[in-house]
Design an enzyme around this catalytic site. Structure first.
Site, short mmCIF file in Angstrom:
data_model
loop_
_atom_site.label_atom_id
_atom_site.label_comp_id
_atom_site.label_asym_id
_atom_site.label_seq_id
_atom_site.Cartn_x
_atom_site.Cartn_y
_atom_site.Cartn_z
N ASP A 50 -15.35 -61.09 -2.97
CA ASP A 50 -16.66 -60.44 -2.82
C ASP A 50 -17.32 -60.79 -1.50
O ASP A 50 -18.08 -59.99 -0.96
CB ASP A 50 -17.57 -60.83 -3.99
CG ASP A 50 -17.23 -60.04 -5.25
OD1 ASP A 50 -16.87 -58.86 -5.12
OD2 ASP A 50 -17.33 -60.60 -6.35
N GLY A 51 -17.05 -61.98 -0.96
CA GLY A 51 -17.61 -62.34 0.33
C GLY A 51 -17.09 -61.43 1.43
O GLY A 51 -17.85 -60.98 2.30
N ASP B 93 -27.05 -44.42 -9.85
CA ASP B 93 -28.29 -43.87 -10.42
C ASP B 93 -29.52 -44.06 -9.54
O ASP B 93 -30.62 -43.65 -9.91
CB ASP B 93 -28.55 -44.43 -11.81
CG ASP B 93 -28.85 -45.93 -11.82
OD1 ASP B 93 -28.76 -46.56 -10.74
OD2 ASP B 93 -29.14 -46.46 -12.90
N THR C 43 -11.93 -64.83 -5.63
CA THR C 43 -12.22 -65.53 -6.88
C THR C 43 -13.01 -64.66 -7.84
O THR C 43 -12.73 -64.63 -9.04
CB THR C 43 -13.01 -66.82 -6.58
OG1 THR C 43 -12.25 -67.63 -5.68
CG2 THR C 43 -13.28 -67.60 -7.85
N GLU D 24 -23.37 -64.41 -1.57
CA GLU D 24 -23.66 -64.89 -0.23
C GLU D 24 -25.15 -65.21 -0.11
O GLU D 24 -25.99 -64.44 -0.59
CB GLU D 24 -23.28 -63.84 0.82
CG GLU D 24 -21.82 -63.44 0.79
CD GLU D 24 -20.90 -64.60 1.11
OE1 GLU D 24 -21.12 -65.26 2.16
OE2 GLU D 24 -19.98 -64.86 0.32
#
Length: 296
Positions: free
Chosen positions: A68-69, A219, A92, A275
């Site tokens: 995700d980083g 949305d 992770t 982050e």
């Protein structure tokens, strides 16, 4: 669309899985007829500069390889452009990939999926959150969870999700609910004692914890999960249900929706996509259609 793609690689993601994952992902893309160039960078700032240059030069897609980083770093290069983002999720957490229904920790499958989606023009636009000049895809976390993140980031051992589970237990010993001021869409103001406030563009953080289980990436609204004044015993009892989103049924948990949210509390750091953003107060805006993503 050009057939040249840019592979944006974090060699340290998932204890080295980023570097190992780049090769099978690149092989799958090349086997499908794409030309692949790789962007590494000496550090995050240098890597982002190189990724932005690739976008400006017209790359067919920016394909982020990591967790995700790395996905968050890639957002800073492609948000607000028409360059699509592909994800090879090998970190992770991988929460953005989970929200999009993409393969996790299977780089060859991810590469094949990206190739097939690009050839079939299967791209779609999703919303992003924005805080100042920073973009995020999943959740802006604050309160107990961000303090767990603070502690987990300081821990050298163990690795992976277990580290944050242990950090959670350690934070329980000292944590007390905090006074929050939450402003929704420049109108309704809520002043409350809260254990945490999570602003969700997507449903999960921390590797599948569905803190905002109803959040919809398309949305135009955030789901804001407010966990009220909970005892340690209640937190321990409710915590396991977060992985399936069952915590929202607890009487101390409320969910509201808004396109703009300001959260204020003292001595609290905000984290987005895992982050650090900086201390509260922070104002997040949901920007509809800010990101074009590849597949499935």
């Amino acid at each position: 669309m050009t057939s040249e793609l840019t592979l944006f690689v974090n060699p340290t993601a998932g204890r080295g899985r980023g570097a190992r994952a780049a090769q099978p992902a690149a092989s799958a893309l090349r086997a499908a007829g794409f030309t692949v160039r790789t962007v590494l960078g000496e550090n995050a700032a240098d890597a982002l500069t190189r990724a932005r240059a690739a976008v400006e030069e017209g790359t067919g897609a920016l394909v982020a390889v990591g967790g995700d980083g790395m996905a968050n770093l890639a957002l800073q290069a492609v948000a607000g452009t028409r360059t699509p983002l592909g994800l090879v999720a090998v970190g992770t957490g991988n929460d953005l990939a989970r929200a999009l229904g993409l393969p996790v920790r299977d780089p060859a499958a991810a590469g094949r999926g990206i190739a097939a989606a690009l050839k079939g023009a299967r791209v779609r636009d999703i919303d992003l959150g924005q805080v100042g000049g920073r973009w995020f895809g999943t959740v802006l976390a604050s309160g107990f969870d961000s303090r767990v993140n603070d502690r987990g980031n300081r821990m050298r051992w163990p690795a992976g999700r277990l580290k944050y589970d242990l950090a959670l237990l350690a934070e329980l010993a000292a944590f007390r609910p905090l006074p929050y001021r939450i402003t929704l869409d420049d109108g309704e103001v809520r002043e409350t004692e809260a254990t945490l406030v999570a602003v969700g563009n997507g449903p999960s953080y921390g590797g599948g914890m569905r803190i905002c289980p109803g959040a919809d990436l398309t949305d135009g609204l955030f789901d804001v999960t407010i966990v009220g004044d909970c005892s340690r015993a209640t937190l321990l009892r409710v915590f396991p249900s977060v992985y399936r989103g069952g915590h929202v049924d607890h009487p101390q948990v409320s969910v509201v929706r808004a396109a703009k949210v300001e959260i204020a509390a003292e001595h609290v750091t905000g984290y987005a996509d895992g982050e650090p953003l900086g201390p509260l107060p922070l104002t997040a805006r949901c920007v509809p259609g800010a990101l074009r993503v590849v597949g499935p």
